[in-house]
Design a protein around this motif. Sequence first.
Motif, PDB file in Angstrom:
ATOM      1  N   ARG A 254      11.975  12.166 -60.702  1.00 45.37           N
ATOM      2  CA  ARG A 254      11.459  13.530 -60.626  1.00 45.37           C
ATOM      3  C   ARG A 254      11.734  14.148 -59.252  1.00 45.37           C
ATOM      4  NH1 ARG A 254       8.093  16.988 -63.492  1.00 45.37           N
ATOM      5  NH2 ARG A 254       8.838  15.740 -65.231  1.00 45.37           N
ATOM      6  N   ILE A 255      11.649  13.327 -58.185  1.00 43.85           N
ATOM      7  CA  ILE A 255      11.996  13.841 -56.850  1.00 43.85           C
ATOM      8  C   ILE A 255      13.434  14.349 -56.843  1.00 43.85           C
ATOM      9  CG2 ILE A 255      12.431  13.209 -54.454  1.00 43.85           C
ATOM     10  CD1 ILE A 255      10.123  11.393 -54.462  1.00 43.85           C
ATOM     11  N   ALA A 256      14.351  13.486 -57.271  1.00 46.97           N
ATOM     12  CA  ALA A 256      15.765  13.864 -57.254  1.00 46.97           C
ATOM     13  C   ALA A 256      16.036  15.076 -58.150  1.00 46.97           C
ATOM     14  CB  ALA A 256      16.621  12.670 -57.695  1.00 46.97           C
ATOM     15  N   LEU A 257      15.415  15.093 -59.337  1.00 47.61           N
ATOM     16  CA  LEU A 257      15.655  16.201 -60.259  1.00 47.61           C
ATOM     17  C   LEU A 257      15.134  17.514 -59.694  1.00 47.61           C
ATOM     18  CD1 LEU A 257      16.642  17.188 -63.001  1.00 47.61           C
ATOM     19  CD2 LEU A 257      14.403  16.584 -63.954  1.00 47.61           C
ATOM     20  N   ASN A 258      13.941  17.499 -59.100  1.00 46.22           N
ATOM     21  CA  ASN A 258      13.394  18.733 -58.529  1.00 46.22           C
ATOM     22  C   ASN A 258      14.266  19.252 -57.385  1.00 46.22           C
ATOM     23  OD1 ASN A 258      11.314  18.544 -60.323  1.00 46.22           O
ATOM     24  ND2 ASN A 258       9.756  17.971 -58.831  1.00 46.22           N
ATOM     25  N   LEU A 259      14.730  18.343 -56.528  1.00 52.63           N
ATOM     26  CA  LEU A 259      15.560  18.774 -55.408  1.00 52.63           C
ATOM     27  C   LEU A 259      16.903  19.321 -55.895  1.00 52.63           C
ATOM     28  CD1 LEU A 259      14.912  15.959 -52.755  1.00 52.63           C
ATOM     29  CD2 LEU A 259      13.795  18.173 -52.992  1.00 52.63           C
ATOM     30  N   VAL A 260      17.514  18.639 -56.868  1.00 51.09           N
ATOM     31  CA  VAL A 260      18.808  19.096 -57.373  1.00 51.09           C
ATOM     32  C   VAL A 260      18.659  20.431 -58.096  1.00 51.09           C
ATOM     33  CG1 VAL A 260      20.674  18.570 -58.976  1.00 51.09           C
ATOM     34  CG2 VAL A 260      19.778  16.780 -57.490  1.00 51.09           C
ATOM     35  N   GLN A 261      17.610  20.576 -58.894  1.00 50.31           N
ATOM     36  CA  GLN A 261      17.403  21.839 -59.607  1.00 50.31           C
ATOM     37  C   GLN A 261      17.166  22.985 -58.630  1.00 50.31           C
ATOM     38  OE1 GLN A 261      14.202  21.008 -62.343  1.00 50.31           O
ATOM     39  NE2 GLN A 261      15.605  20.414 -63.992  1.00 50.31           N
ATOM     40  N   ASN A 262      16.387  22.753 -57.602  1.00 53.11           N
ATOM     41  CA  ASN A 262      16.190  23.803 -56.600  1.00 53.11           C
ATOM     42  C   ASN A 262      17.496  24.151 -55.901  1.00 53.11           C
ATOM     43  OD1 ASN A 262      13.497  24.142 -57.084  1.00 53.11           O
ATOM     44  ND2 ASN A 262      12.781  23.012 -55.297  1.00 53.11           N
TER      45      ASN A 262
END
Length: 414
Positions: free
Chosen positions: A310-318
């Motif tokens: 979830r950390i990686a996904l949130n950062l990539v999506q942002n």
Amino acid sequence: MAATPAPPSAPPKPTWDPGQPEGPFPWLRPTIRIRLTLLYGGMFLIAGILLLSIIYLLAAQALRQGNALPFTIVDGGPIRVSSSCPGVNGSGQAVDQFNAAINTCILEQRRHALDDLLSRSLMALMGLSIIAFAFGYAMAGRVLSPLGKITRTARRVVGSDLTRRIELDGPDDELKELADTFDEMLDRLERAFTAQQRFVANASHELRTPLAINRTLLEVHLSDPGAPVELQQLGKTLLATNERSEQLVEGLLLLARSDNQIIERKPVDLAEVASRALDQARGEAQAKGVEIRGERALAVVQGNGVLLERIALNLVQNAVRYNVPEGGWVEVTTEAVHGQAVLLVSNTGPVVPAYEVDNLFEPFRRLRTERTGSDKGVGLGLSIARSVARAHGGRIQAVPREGGGLVMRVTLPL
């Protein structure tokens, strides 16, 4: 007539009241202050007795050496002496000269005896000092050992193991009071965290169910081919609003769960986590014309794979959503350096002032926008990422990139 119910009883009082001394003679209580006073006072007394005894023996030996005659008479004729003192020969020597030489020799012999006494006393003092320090260190460790137990329990509690208790045995002193107070605090914390977890579980069910029902009803109405265009447009709007509400609920629940330490940890490769996040965001990146690049090296940490993803996904999506309209890119790298696993997400985008970077991690905060005015998310992505990183014993930092965009750096212990 029904009997009047009895009023509820008052809650039980704590077993220890710091404002009320216990026992009829509180000044006789074996407190740490009294115990340390008796311990170090007794040690000082014993050391003083030993030092006086050693000095007494050394002084007696010095007096015997200092009072010994420096000569012996060898026969009864004319005075002839056997002496180690220079200037004393006894033959043809005047009486005054002989007495002066004897006095000088005795004074010299006493000086040597006193020097010997001083050197031996210093050696005895050094030996007793070493013994006293060693004995004091051992006794202080024994007296303060309950503090070590309290510290170890506190460290276990830091790992969210609120079931631990000190349960300190021993005399009723300040340390036992501290341990009992700490145990009572842990009881209250455990009850509070249990109530929070129960609330999160209930809220998860109570909030998701009506939203799921609304989504199902809207999808059923939208599937009707005979529905008017206005009704279909309204249904799509309501469906988008419902989806946004579901995302907000999921984000809030995840934020509430991730505020605690992770108890169950398993080996997780940050490179694999980042690759999974990129696979989920690749379609959105292609639609926006954003290039994804970067090399991901092996970096295995202990943690929860779902939360780390979830950390990686949130950062990539942002990074994808807040990018430039044309020619943008997102670079995702992972590596293990200096005992830490590092996830680095860099992107092009609008210029971010350095004084606004910290505000991006607050819930419902966006760049120059608060709570409303954006369709790119619900404003919880970075808050969740920071919370999950803290739960894993790591941290996340954001640095404005020269030319626009951000560099997000996540560090986790290996």
